[in-house]
Design a protein around this motif. Structure first.
Motif, PDB file in Angstrom:
ATOM      1  N   ALA A   2       0.844  -1.212   0.000  1.00  0.00           N
ATOM      2  CA  ALA A   2       0.000   0.000   0.000  1.00  0.00           C
ATOM      3  C   ALA A   2       0.869   1.248   0.000  1.00  0.00           C
ATOM      4  O   ALA A   2       0.571   2.232  -0.695  1.00  0.00           O
ATOM      5  CB  ALA A   2      -0.920  -0.009   1.218  1.00  0.00           C
ATOM      6  N   ASP A   3       1.999   1.210   0.758  1.00  0.00           N
ATOM      7  CA  ASP A   3       2.884   2.378   0.809  1.00  0.00           C
ATOM      8  C   ASP A   3       3.501   2.659  -0.556  1.00  0.00           C
ATOM      9  O   ASP A   3       3.630   3.817  -0.963  1.00  0.00           O
ATOM     10  CB  ASP A   3       4.026   2.129   1.808  1.00  0.00           C
ATOM     11  N   ALA A   4       3.901   1.589  -1.245  1.00  0.00           N
ATOM     12  CA  ALA A   4       4.513   1.781  -2.565  1.00  0.00           C
ATOM     13  C   ALA A   4       3.487   2.342  -3.540  1.00  0.00           C
ATOM     14  O   ALA A   4       3.798   3.216  -4.356  1.00  0.00           O
ATOM     15  CB  ALA A   4       5.081   0.454  -3.076  1.00  0.00           C
ATOM     16  N   GLY A   5       2.249   1.853  -3.444  1.00  0.00           N
ATOM     17  CA  GLY A   5       1.186   2.386  -4.293  1.00  0.00           C
ATOM     18  C   GLY A   5       0.949   3.862  -4.023  1.00  0.00           C
ATOM     19  O   GLY A   5       0.797   4.666  -4.957  1.00  0.00           O
ATOM     20  N   ALA A   6       0.968   4.233  -2.729  1.00  0.00           N
ATOM     21  CA  ALA A   6       0.757   5.644  -2.363  1.00  0.00           C
ATOM     22  C   ALA A   6       1.909   6.503  -2.879  1.00  0.00           C
ATOM     23  O   ALA A   6       1.706   7.623  -3.364  1.00  0.00           O
ATOM     24  CB  ALA A   6       0.636   5.773  -0.846  1.00  0.00           C
ATOM     25  N   MET A   7       3.118   5.960  -2.801  1.00  0.00           N
ATOM     26  CA  MET A   7       4.296   6.692  -3.308  1.00  0.00           C
ATOM     27  C   MET A   7       4.158   6.944  -4.814  1.00  0.00           C
ATOM     28  O   MET A   7       4.441   8.052  -5.305  1.00  0.00           O
ATOM     29  CB  MET A   7       5.547   5.843  -3.022  1.00  0.00           C
ATOM     30  N   ALA A   8       3.704   5.931  -5.534  1.00  0.00           N
ATOM     31  CA  ALA A   8       3.519   6.086  -6.986  1.00  0.00           C
ATOM     32  C   ALA A   8       2.441   7.119  -7.280  1.00  0.00           C
ATOM     33  O   ALA A   8       2.607   7.977  -8.163  1.00  0.00           O
ATOM     34  CB  ALA A   8       3.153   4.726  -7.594  1.00  0.00           C
ATOM     35  N   ARG A   9       1.348   7.063  -6.537  1.00  0.00           N
ATOM     36  CA  ARG A   9       0.245   8.026  -6.763  1.00  0.00           C
ATOM     37  C   ARG A   9       0.690   9.455  -6.487  1.00  0.00           C
ATOM     38  O   ARG A   9       0.307  10.379  -7.190  1.00  0.00           O
ATOM     39  CB  ARG A   9      -0.956   7.667  -5.878  1.00  0.00           C
ATOM     40  N   ARG A  10       1.512   9.602  -5.436  1.00  0.00           N
ATOM     41  CA  ARG A  10       2.026  10.947  -5.120  1.00  0.00           C
ATOM     42  C   ARG A  10       2.847  11.484  -6.283  1.00  0.00           C
ATOM     43  O   ARG A  10       2.695  12.643  -6.686  1.00  0.00           O
ATOM     44  CB  ARG A  10       2.894  10.893  -3.854  1.00  0.00           C
ATOM     45  N   ALA A  11       3.702  10.633  -6.843  1.00  0.00           N
ATOM     46  CA  ALA A  11       4.552  11.082  -7.959  1.00  0.00           C
ATOM     47  C   ALA A  11       3.688  11.483  -9.159  1.00  0.00           C
ATOM     48  O   ALA A  11       3.927  12.516  -9.797  1.00  0.00           O
ATOM     49  CB  ALA A  11       5.532   9.971  -8.341  1.00  0.00           C
ATOM     50  N   ILE A  12       2.663  10.692  -9.439  1.00  0.00           N
ATOM     51  CA  ILE A  12       1.771  11.021 -10.564  1.00  0.00           C
ATOM     52  C   ILE A  12       1.006  12.308 -10.252  1.00  0.00           C
ATOM     53  O   ILE A  12       0.856  13.186 -11.110  1.00  0.00           O
ATOM     54  CB  ILE A  12       0.795   9.846 -10.840  1.00  0.00           C
ATOM     55  N   GLY A  36      -0.877  -1.675  -6.173  1.00  0.00           N
ATOM     56  CA  GLY A  36       0.485  -1.122  -6.150  1.00  0.00           C
ATOM     57  C   GLY A  36       1.537  -2.217  -6.247  1.00  0.00           C
ATOM     58  O   GLY A  36       2.681  -2.036  -5.830  1.00  0.00           O
ATOM     59  N   PHE A  37       1.167  -3.336  -6.833  1.00  0.00           N
ATOM     60  CA  PHE A  37       2.060  -4.505  -6.929  1.00  0.00           C
ATOM     61  C   PHE A  37       3.361  -4.142  -7.665  1.00  0.00           C
ATOM     62  O   PHE A  37       4.459  -4.479  -7.233  1.00  0.00           O
ATOM     63  CB  PHE A  37       1.305  -5.613  -7.674  1.00  0.00           C
ATOM     64  N   ARG A  38       3.236  -3.445  -8.785  1.00  0.00           N
ATOM     65  CA  ARG A  38       4.410  -3.117  -9.598  1.00  0.00           C
ATOM     66  C   ARG A  38       5.276  -2.047  -8.914  1.00  0.00           C
ATOM     67  O   ARG A  38       6.508  -2.116  -8.970  1.00  0.00           O
ATOM     68  CB  ARG A  38       3.969  -2.700 -11.003  1.00  0.00           C
ATOM     69  N   ALA A  39       4.625  -1.080  -8.270  1.00  0.00           N
ATOM     70  CA  ALA A  39       5.380  -0.057  -7.524  1.00  0.00           C
ATOM     71  C   ALA A  39       6.168  -0.718  -6.392  1.00  0.00           C
ATOM     72  O   ALA A  39       7.317  -0.350  -6.111  1.00  0.00           O
ATOM     73  CB  ALA A  39       4.432   0.995  -6.959  1.00  0.00           C
ATOM     74  N   PHE A  40       5.557  -1.685  -5.739  1.00  0.00           N
ATOM     75  CA  PHE A  40       6.240  -2.387  -4.647  1.00  0.00           C
ATOM     76  C   PHE A  40       7.455  -3.155  -5.178  1.00  0.00           C
ATOM     77  O   PHE A  40       8.523  -3.168  -4.564  1.00  0.00           O
ATOM     78  CB  PHE A  40       5.261  -3.344  -3.957  1.00  0.00           C
ATOM     79  N   LEU A  41       7.288  -3.792  -6.336  1.00  0.00           N
ATOM     80  CA  LEU A  41       8.416  -4.509  -6.953  1.00  0.00           C
ATOM     81  C   LEU A  41       9.560  -3.546  -7.255  1.00  0.00           C
ATOM     82  O   LEU A  41      10.729  -3.852  -7.011  1.00  0.00           O
ATOM     83  CB  LEU A  41       7.968  -5.145  -8.267  1.00  0.00           C
ATOM     84  N   VAL A  42       9.224  -2.390  -7.818  1.00  0.00           N
ATOM     85  CA  VAL A  42      10.242  -1.379  -8.115  1.00  0.00           C
ATOM     86  C   VAL A  42      10.956  -0.993  -6.823  1.00  0.00           C
ATOM     87  O   VAL A  42      12.192  -0.963  -6.750  1.00  0.00           O
ATOM     88  CB  VAL A  42       9.602  -0.133  -8.768  1.00  0.00           C
TER      89      VAL A  42
END
Ligand code: IPE
Ligand code: IPE
Ligand code: MG
Ligand code: MG
Ligand code: MG
Length: 282
Positions: A2-12, A36-42
Motif C-alpha cells: 500500500a505504501d509503494a502504491g501511495a508513493m507512486a500516486r504521489r509522484a503522478i 500497487g504490486f508493480r510499484a512495490f516490486l520497483v
C-alpha cells in the motif's frame, strides 16, 4: 504494498498538479486504486540495490501510470468491454470513450515524463529506464501480448501452451519483469536473478488473475468475474483447467523464490510477494 502504491500516486499527482479538465481528472481517477504490486516490486528491487524510496518514487509512479493506461484501454468496449475496475466505474463508463482513450494516452506519456524529470537520476539511468520501459510496454511487450489476447478470441483453434506463455509474458509479464529489474538496471548490476524472478512471477500473477475470473468475488477484485470463457480468452485455465493452472502457478512461484537465493533474507519481502501473487483474492 500500500505504501509503494501511495508513493507512486504521489509522484503522478505532482506531475498532474494544477492541470484542470476531464482528462487529467480521469488520469487521477484511474490511478486512485489498485494494489500497487508493480510499484512495490520497483521499490523492493531498488532497495536491494541500495536505492532509496525518494530516488525511486518517480519510477514507481511511471510503472503504475503505464499499468493504469493498460487497464483503461483494456476495459474499452473494443477490447474487454468492462464496466467496473478497482471497485468503481471504468473510465469510459464514468466519462466516455474519447476521455478514456485520451486518459490512457496521457498516462502512458506521463510515465516517460516522470522518469525524464526525476531529480535523483542521472542521464544514463534515465535513458536505460526509458528505453527498457518502452520495450516492455510496447509491441515487444504489453501491446504485443494484448494483440495476441484479442487474436485468440477470434481464432477457432485453441492456442498452444507456448503461444499462451508468450501472450501472458507479453501482456502482463513484461511490465512485472521491468518493475523487478529497475533496481539493478539503475545500478548497472546483474539483472539475472531479478529477471528470472520477474519472469516467473509475471506468469504466476496472470494465472492467478485468470483463476480469479472463475473463483473470485467482484466485491474483492473490484471488477467483473466470469468473463474470460465467454469471450474465448486463451489462458492457462482454458488450456490446463483450474487445477492444472494452479499447479503451474505454484511451480512458477517456486522458480521465482529460488531465483532470489543470492539476496539471502534481504529478499524475504519479495518471497512473500511471490506467494501473495497466487494466494490473493483481489
Ligand atoms: C490487473 O492487474 C491486470 C493484470 C495484468 C492481470 P492488477 O491485479 O495488478 O490490478 P490492480 O493494479 O491491483 O488494480
Ligand atoms: C489485462 O489482462 C492485462 C493488461 C491490461 C495488459 P486482463 O484483461 O485479464 O486483466 P483484467 O482481468 O481485465 O484486469
Ligand atoms: Mg484483457
Ligand atoms: Mg480485461
Ligand atoms: Mg483478467
Amino acid at each position: 504494498m500500500a505504501d509503494a502504491g501511495a508513493m507512486a500516486r504521489r509522484a503522478i499527482g505532482i506531475a498532474l498538479a494544477d492541470i484542470d479538465g476531464e482528462v487529467a481528472e480521469a488520469m487521477r481517477y484511474s490511478t486512485a486504486g489498485g494494489k500497487g504490486f508493480r510499484a512495490f516490486l520497483v521499490s523492493e528491487g531498488a532497495r536491494l540495490h541500495g536505492i532509496s524510496n525518494d530516488a525511486i518514487a518517480p519510477v514507481a509512479g511511471a510503472i503504475e501510470a503505464i499499468h493504469a493506461y493498460s487497464l483503461v484501454h483494456d476495459d474499452l468496449p473494443c477490447m474487454d468491454d468492462d464496466d467496473m475496475r478497482r471497485g468503481q466505474l471504468t473510465v469510459h463508463r464514468k466519462w466516455d470513450e474519447a476521455i478514456a482513450v485520451l486518459a490512457g494516452d496521457g498516462l502512458q506519456t506521463i510515465a516517460y515524463q516522470l522518469i525524464a524529470d526525476a531529480d535523483d537520476l542521472i542521464a544514463d539511468q534515465k535513458t536505460d529506464l526509458i528505453g527498457s520501459l518502452a520495450r516492455a510496454s510496447g509491441i515487444h511487450g504489453m501491446v504485443g501480448g494484448q494483440e495476441m489476447d484479442i487474436v485468440a478470441e477470434k481464432r477457432a483453434e485453441p492456442m498452444s501452451i507456448d503461444e499462451i506463455t508468450k501472450l501472458q509474458a507479453g501482456k502482463t509479464g513484461a511490465l512485472i519483469t521491468w518493475s523487478a529489474t529497475a533496481g539493478p538496471v539503475l545500478m548497472s548490476s546483474d539483472i539475472a536473478p531479478l529477471k528470472t524472478y520477474g519472469d516467473a512471477l509475471g506468469l504466476a500473477f496472470q494465472i492467478a488473475d485468470d483463476v480469479l475470473d472463475i473463483e473470485g468475488d467482484p466485491s474483492a477484485t473490484g471488477k467483473a468475474v466470469g468473463k474470460d470463457e465467454g469471450r474465448g480468452k486463451a489462458t492457462f485455465v482454458s488450456l490446463l483447467g483450474l487445477d492444472g493452472a494452479k499447479r503451474r502457478a505454484t511451480e512458477l512461484v517456486d522458480t521465482a523464490i529460488d531465483a532470489l537465493h543470492s539476496y539471502d533474507e534481504n529478499a524475504d519481502l519479495l518471497r512473500e510477494l511471490a506467494r501473495f501473487a497466487v494466494e490473493r483474492d483481489r
